[in-house]
Design an enzyme around this catalytic site. Structure first.
Site, short mmCIF file in Angstrom:
data_model
loop_
_atom_site.label_atom_id
_atom_site.label_comp_id
_atom_site.label_asym_id
_atom_site.label_seq_id
_atom_site.Cartn_x
_atom_site.Cartn_y
_atom_site.Cartn_z
N GLU A 159 0.83 -1.22 0.00
CA GLU A 159 0.00 0.00 0.00
C GLU A 159 0.86 1.26 0.00
O GLU A 159 0.54 2.25 -0.66
CB GLU A 159 -0.93 0.03 1.23
CG GLU A 159 -1.93 -1.11 1.33
CD GLU A 159 -3.06 -1.05 0.30
OE1 GLU A 159 -3.07 -0.14 -0.54
OE2 GLU A 159 -3.91 -1.95 0.33
N ARG B 206 0.41 3.76 -3.12
CA ARG B 206 -0.28 5.03 -2.82
C ARG B 206 0.71 6.18 -2.61
O ARG B 206 0.53 7.26 -3.17
CB ARG B 206 -1.15 4.88 -1.57
CG ARG B 206 -2.22 3.81 -1.75
CD ARG B 206 -3.22 3.79 -0.62
NE ARG B 206 -3.94 2.52 -0.62
CZ ARG B 206 -5.17 2.35 -0.19
NH1 ARG B 206 -5.85 3.35 0.29
NH2 ARG B 206 -5.74 1.16 -0.24
N ASP C 153 -5.25 -9.51 -7.96
CA ASP C 153 -5.65 -8.66 -9.07
C ASP C 153 -4.52 -7.87 -9.73
O ASP C 153 -4.24 -8.01 -10.93
CB ASP C 153 -6.76 -7.68 -8.62
CG ASP C 153 -6.43 -6.97 -7.29
OD1 ASP C 153 -5.40 -7.28 -6.68
OD2 ASP C 153 -7.22 -6.09 -6.89
N GLU D 136 -12.99 0.20 -9.67
CA GLU D 136 -12.59 -0.69 -10.76
C GLU D 136 -13.50 -0.66 -11.99
O GLU D 136 -13.02 -0.66 -13.13
CB GLU D 136 -12.44 -2.13 -10.25
CG GLU D 136 -11.14 -2.37 -9.48
CD GLU D 136 -11.11 -1.79 -8.07
OE1 GLU D 136 -12.20 -1.37 -7.59
OE2 GLU D 136 -10.03 -1.74 -7.45
N THR E 120 -1.43 0.95 -10.17
CA THR E 120 -2.71 0.33 -9.76
C THR E 120 -3.55 1.24 -8.88
O THR E 120 -4.71 0.94 -8.60
CB THR E 120 -2.46 -1.02 -9.07
OG1 THR E 120 -3.70 -1.71 -8.93
CG2 THR E 120 -1.82 -0.83 -7.71
C1 DMJ Z 1 -6.65 0.27 -4.80
O1 DMJ Z 1 -5.94 0.56 -3.65
C2 DMJ Z 1 -5.76 -0.36 -5.81
O2 DMJ Z 1 -6.41 -0.31 -7.03
C3 DMJ Z 1 -5.40 -1.78 -5.49
O3 DMJ Z 1 -4.72 -2.41 -6.55
C4 DMJ Z 1 -6.61 -2.60 -5.15
N1 DMJ Z 1 -7.79 -1.84 -5.15
C5 DMJ Z 1 -7.83 -0.60 -4.48
C6 DMJ Z 1 -9.12 0.12 -4.83
O4 DMJ Z 1 -10.21 -0.69 -4.91
#
Ligand code: DMJ
Length: 584
Positions: free
Chosen positions: A174, A178, A307, A485, A572
């Protein structure tokens, strides 16, 4: 002090001794006060350098230097020509939503990692303090939306308050997607603001020790002040495939801009371990053993814990301008395999969905795999990813010659298959929005012949939310936590086709969010069940609402000059990073 012929007088009374000691001490203090003060400051500077330097900078007004770093005169992220026109009215509605969320956070909880809009409070991820998750995750959205006042205030916080010298445990994954991703993206969009790079390097250097394991797979937890990796308490010895496979874009870009290969080396090593561990079916189980770098029997899924591993296989290939075919091959292998093993269609409506394989051992320990017709909302990144892969991974014509939408003959056989299935999966993700709120649940289950539900009155034909019973506390499956998503996939689908229906769907979802998640006093919340009205709320606004959900909505309604897909790849967490030709 009383003395007699050079000897200390033995019968001194204690009171007089005390008086003498006190006067000695005060004499010493008086003479050495400045030395002591300097010593205290030196100790403070050593143990808490950020407090010390912040104080000095504020005191002498030096912080203004960093606080007023200029932005480029025109945004760096615009391509010269647009093919698709912006819908400015809808874009501005999204900007207003962003302001509604951000200004409430800024008013009530500036600097806190997370925001709780109902109680008007902020919380941090560790007891030792936070690292500005919400602020940093939002920086590039402000830049893209042109919210420069908000950006300058947020950047000032980064300059004056953000420190990674926090003695607390953070998620490696994370924090990378982020915070590191957020800093690097804002660095890029501001045409290289040095403050943001300085912070990114400091953070990455603190994360690097997590890679010092026997296999090279990272430890999932990092203590940023100690610069040390840890196991999780829930799954000691294990790390998820999403946690190992979703650090690459950020660390590789950092190596590129710093010309320091140390970062890239670590994340490439991970990919070698993952490639070597490959399972016979070509897909990834969700857990790996950190010691030996092998998969352990665990679910195979396109949702939680897996994912973004699949997402980054494709995006690693795109990021270095298609110069590393190994990732294309890993991506194409994985996509062929998931289509065979995980994609199924509902009998009634013919909806294509992704299921999960769960391992089961019999009494003798022999393992078999059970197909579970369950799809996380998280898996709704995949439709967009499949469409992007169809035009990027292996087209039959040069990529800049592909039409909008692509013609069948411009795609390889795999590409055409992925293009079509991407559309089908997106249709299913949109079908999961057909609830009383117009919002989709965290987890949808799909009907299969053996589920015994035909006997039930009003059995749903295609999909349902398990445990969303009325009058009970709905299961976790039923919530909508402001996830991006489906919107992310709509954005990519629109950019690659120009089909306005994708915008219409995005607008409907936005309106549902406005109706059910918006808090009047500011901010947006998770709702506990998408299947009930009036909705019940949970007091939390996820940071990805600002970094992803609203950014993808804004970009869905923008022209295609803004963050063009042939120049940027989104991490992501929706932080755009540039596509580059590796300089090494
Ligand atoms: C986000 O923090 C990122 O997209 C992560 O890969 C998984 N999904 C959350 C949001 O749903």
């Amino acid at each position: 002090m009383a003395k007699q012929k050079g000897k200390i007088k033995r019968n001194d009374d204690y009171a007089s001794k005390e008086r003498n000691l006190v006067s000695l001490a005060s004499d010493f203090l008086y003479r050495h006060i400045w030395s002591l003060l300097i010593l205290c400051l030196a100790v403070c500077a050593y143990f808490q350098p950020h407090i010390f330097s912040g104080f000095i900078r504020d005191w002498i007004g030096f912080s203004d230097h960093w606080d007023t770093a200029p932005l480029p005169e025109s945004p760096q992220f615009l391509a010269p020509h647009a093919r698709l026109e912006a819908d400015t009215t809808k874009q501005q509605a999204v900007v207003q939503a962003f302001k509604h969320a951000w200004l409430a956070y800024e008013r009530d909880a500036m600097g806190a990692d997370e925001y709780h809009p109902i109680s008007h409070e902020g919380t941090n991820l560790t007891e030792a303090g936070g690292i500005g998750y919400t602020v940093v995750d939002s920086l590039d959205t402000m830049l893209i939306m042109g919210l420069y006042d908000e950006y300058h205030r947020a950047r000032r916080w980064v300059n004056q308050k953000l420190t990674f010298d926090v003695n607390g445990n953070f998620s490696t994954f994370e924090t990378t997607i982020r915070i590191l991703g957020g800093l690097l993206s804002a660095y890029e969009l501001t045409a290289q603001d040095p403050l943001l790079l300085e912070k990114a390097i400091d953070l990455a250097d603190r994360i690097l020790p997590v890679f010092e394991t026997t296999s090279g797979l990272p430890l999932p937890i990092v203590n940023l002040a100690e610069r040390k990796g840890y196991h999780t308490t829930d799954f000691p010895g294990l790390v998820s495939v999403a946690e190992v496979g979703t650090l690459q874009l950020e660390f590789k870009y950092l190596s590129e801009i710093t010309r320091n290969p140390a970062y890239e080396k670590k994340v490439k090593q991970i990919m070698e371990v993952v490639d070597k561990a490959k399972l016979p079916h070509g897909m990834a189980s969700i857990f790996m053993n950190i010691e030996d770098g092998e998969y352990i029997p665990s679910s195979v899924s396109l949702g939680s814990r897996a994912d973004s591993y699949y997402e980054y296989l494709l995006k690693q290939y795109i990021q270095t301008n298609f110069s590393e075919p190994i990732y294309r091959d890993m991506y194409l292998d994985a996509m062929s395999s998931v289509q065979t093993h995980l994609f199924r269609k509902t009998q009634s409506g013919g909806l294509t969905y992704t299921s999960e394989l769960q391992p089961e051992a019999d009494e003798t320990g022999v393992l078999s795999w059970r197909l579970v017709p369950k799809q996380d909302h998280l898996a709704c990144f995949l439709p967009g990813s499949l469409m992007l892969g169809a035009v990027s991974a292996n087209p039959t014509v040069p990529r800049n010659k592909i039409s909008y939408p692509p013609k069948e003959e411009q795609l390889s056989a795999d590409g055409l298959r992925d293009w079509k299935i991407g559309h089908e999966l997106l249709k299913t993700c949109l079908a999961t929005h057909e609830t009383v709120t117009g919002l989709s649940p965290e987890i949808a289950h799909f009907r299969i012949a053996s589920d015994g539900m035909d006997e039930m009155p009003n059995a749903p034909p295609d999909w349902y939310i398990r445990g969303a019973a009325e009058d009970a506390l709905p299961s976790y499956n039923a919530r909508y936590m402001l996830r991006p998503e489906t919107i992310e996939s709509l954005f990519i689908a629109y950019r690659l086709t120009g089909d306005n229906r994708f915008r219409d769907h995005g607008w409907n979802i936005f309106q549902a969010i406005e109706k059910h998640c918006r808090v009047d006093s500011g901010g947006y919340t998770t709702i506990i069940s998408v299947a009930e009205i009036p909705t019940r709320r949970e007091d939390k606004m996820e940071t990805f609402f600002l970094s992803e959900t609203l950014k993808y909505l804004y970009l869905l309604f923008s022209d295609d000059r803004t963050i063009p897909l042939d120049r940027y790849v989104f991490n992501t967490e929706a932080h755009p990073l540039p596509i580059f030709k590796p300089s090494r």
